[in-house]
Scaffold this active site. Sequence first.
Site, PDB file in Angstrom:
ATOM      1  N   ASN A  51       0.879  -1.176   0.000  1.00 44.59           N
ATOM      2  CA  ASN A  51       0.000   0.000   0.000  1.00 44.59           C
ATOM      3  C   ASN A  51       0.910   1.218   0.000  1.00 44.59           C
ATOM      4  OD1 ASN A  51      -1.774   2.060   0.488  1.00 44.59           O
ATOM      5  ND2 ASN A  51      -2.332   1.396   2.566  1.00 44.59           N
ATOM      6  N   TRP A  52       1.062   1.811  -1.171  1.00 41.97           N
ATOM      7  CA  TRP A  52       2.015   2.910  -1.309  1.00 41.97           C
ATOM      8  C   TRP A  52       1.521   4.203  -0.658  1.00 41.97           C
ATOM      9  CZ3 TRP A  52       4.754   3.144  -6.742  1.00 41.97           C
ATOM     10  CH2 TRP A  52       5.394   1.915  -6.989  1.00 41.97           C
ATOM     11  N   LYS A  53       0.226   4.257  -0.343  1.00 40.30           N
ATOM     12  CA  LYS A  53      -0.384   5.486   0.208  1.00 40.30           C
ATOM     13  C   LYS A  53      -0.091   6.657  -0.732  1.00 40.30           C
ATOM     14  CE  LYS A  53      -0.186   3.336   4.678  1.00 40.30           C
ATOM     15  NZ  LYS A  53      -0.263   3.473   6.118  1.00 40.30           N
ATOM     16  N   HIS A  93      -9.683   1.403   4.102  1.00 44.00           N
ATOM     17  CA  HIS A  93      -8.461   1.541   4.901  1.00 44.00           C
ATOM     18  C   HIS A  93      -8.737   2.472   6.083  1.00 44.00           C
ATOM     19  CE1 HIS A  93      -4.420   2.714   6.094  1.00 44.00           C
ATOM     20  NE2 HIS A  93      -4.029   1.575   5.563  1.00 44.00           N
ATOM     21  N   GLU A 125      -7.146   4.835   7.279  1.00 47.00           N
ATOM     22  CA  GLU A 125      -6.910   6.268   7.007  1.00 47.00           C
ATOM     23  C   GLU A 125      -8.091   6.873   6.267  1.00 47.00           C
ATOM     24  OE1 GLU A 125      -3.040   5.768   5.211  1.00 47.00           O
ATOM     25  OE2 GLU A 125      -2.261   5.143   7.159  1.00 47.00           O
ATOM     26  N   GLU A 133      -5.864  -4.811  10.122  1.00 42.06           N
ATOM     27  CA  GLU A 133      -4.827  -3.818  10.402  1.00 42.06           C
ATOM     28  C   GLU A 133      -5.156  -3.059  11.689  1.00 42.06           C
ATOM     29  OE1 GLU A 133      -2.626  -2.639   6.502  1.00 42.06           O
ATOM     30  OE2 GLU A 133      -4.320  -1.296   6.811  1.00 42.06           O
ATOM     31  N   GLY A 179       2.092   2.262  10.680  1.00 41.60           N
ATOM     32  CA  GLY A 179       3.064   3.345  10.563  1.00 41.60           C
ATOM     33  C   GLY A 179       3.744   3.701  11.875  1.00 41.60           C
ATOM     34  N   SER A 227       2.964  -2.190  10.193  1.00 41.22           N
ATOM     35  CA  SER A 227       4.402  -2.291  10.464  1.00 41.22           C
ATOM     36  C   SER A 227       4.996  -3.655  10.110  1.00 41.22           C
ATOM     37  CB  SER A 227       4.709  -1.910  11.919  1.00 41.22           C
ATOM     38  OG  SER A 227       4.332  -0.557  12.159  1.00 41.22           O
ATOM     39  N   GLY A 261       2.684  -1.184   4.239  1.00 39.16           N
ATOM     40  CA  GLY A 261       2.760   0.245   3.910  1.00 39.16           C
ATOM     41  C   GLY A 261       4.193   0.675   3.699  1.00 39.16           C
ATOM     42  N   GLY A 262       4.789   1.285   4.717  1.00 35.51           N
ATOM     43  CA  GLY A 262       6.123   1.870   4.623  1.00 35.51           C
ATOM     44  C   GLY A 262       7.163   0.992   3.932  1.00 35.51           C
TER      45      GLY A 262
HETATM   46  P1  PGA Z   1       2.533   0.285   7.589  1.00 37.50           P
HETATM   47  O1  PGA Z   1       1.096   0.524   6.891  1.00 37.50           O
HETATM   48  O2  PGA Z   1       3.070  -1.005   7.027  1.00 37.50           O
HETATM   49  O3  PGA Z   1       3.364   1.478   7.174  1.00 37.50           O
HETATM   50  O4  PGA Z   1       2.298   0.213   9.044  1.00 37.50           O
HETATM   51  C1  PGA Z   1       0.221  -0.516   6.644  1.00 37.50           C
HETATM   52  C2  PGA Z   1      -1.059   0.008   6.032  1.00 37.50           C
HETATM   53  O5  PGA Z   1      -1.546   1.057   6.467  1.00 37.50           O
HETATM   54  O6  PGA Z   1      -1.617  -0.613   5.094  1.00 37.50           O
END
Ligand code: PGA
Length: 250
Positions: A11-13, A96, A98, A168, A174, A214, A235-236
């Site tokens: 997930n590149w956001k 998601h 967010e 999640e 994050g 994470s 994500g990251g």
């Molecule tokens: P993260 O994000 O791996 O940076 O914690 C995961 C996500 O929000 O899909």
Amino acid sequence: MGERRKIIAGNWKMNKTPKEAKALIETLIPLVKTDDADVVFCVPFVDIPAAVEAVAGTNIQIGAQNMYFEDKGAFTGEISPEMLWELGVEYVIVGHSERRQYFGETDEDINKKLLMAFEYDLIPIVCCGETLEEREAGNTLSRIKEQILGAFDEVPEDLAVETVIAYEPIWAIGTGKTATSQQAEEVCGYIRQIIGELYGEETAAAIRIQYGGSVNAGNAAELFAMPDIDGGLVGGASLKEEFGQIVNYQ
Ligand code: PGA
């Protein structure tokens, strides 16, 4: 338990311009093995054409991070599932945390998006997860149940089984604070149980459930080895060469 193929999605956001996306994908392609797992890059909308082109000839698939739940019309700024489908998108992240937190998405919106994604052959990766307060108050499982029942309302069994669910925990996203593999397994197993209550054992055994929050090269192997965890939403670490190690965790 049947043979579920792992699925590992980045997930590149809101990161990477189209040019940067092309460069990152070119870096990742030789690092990512797709023999044992489905691999998906969920990129920003404007990066989709460059990403689809960059993965051509590989088994890597492209996903979007959101979509609207209508076909077309006066919804300024939104993107329809048909637009994504026409570009060659195969997956779409729905709900998601967010999106829920910053853009006010409700379980009802997420349900509409899920139903609409299927109309255009997009596979939804539907997210659920509790806040730290909910966990500390002992409400994790009830919150998850509410989100899953909301998302799958009126979704027929033949479509439900194709869905990917991403657990999640919000406190792990994050933050560098990963759920332990036991914590993640407890909730993923519980999600499978709810799917079993809704659709029966066969669907429960076949549906794929990811863990996200994470995930990194150091914890992927342990998390993905858990019986109810079928891969990850990353994500990251999906923006780095490390993503190759996560995909090739075995
Ligand atoms: P993260 O994000 O791996 O940076 O914690 C995961 C996500 O929000 O899909």
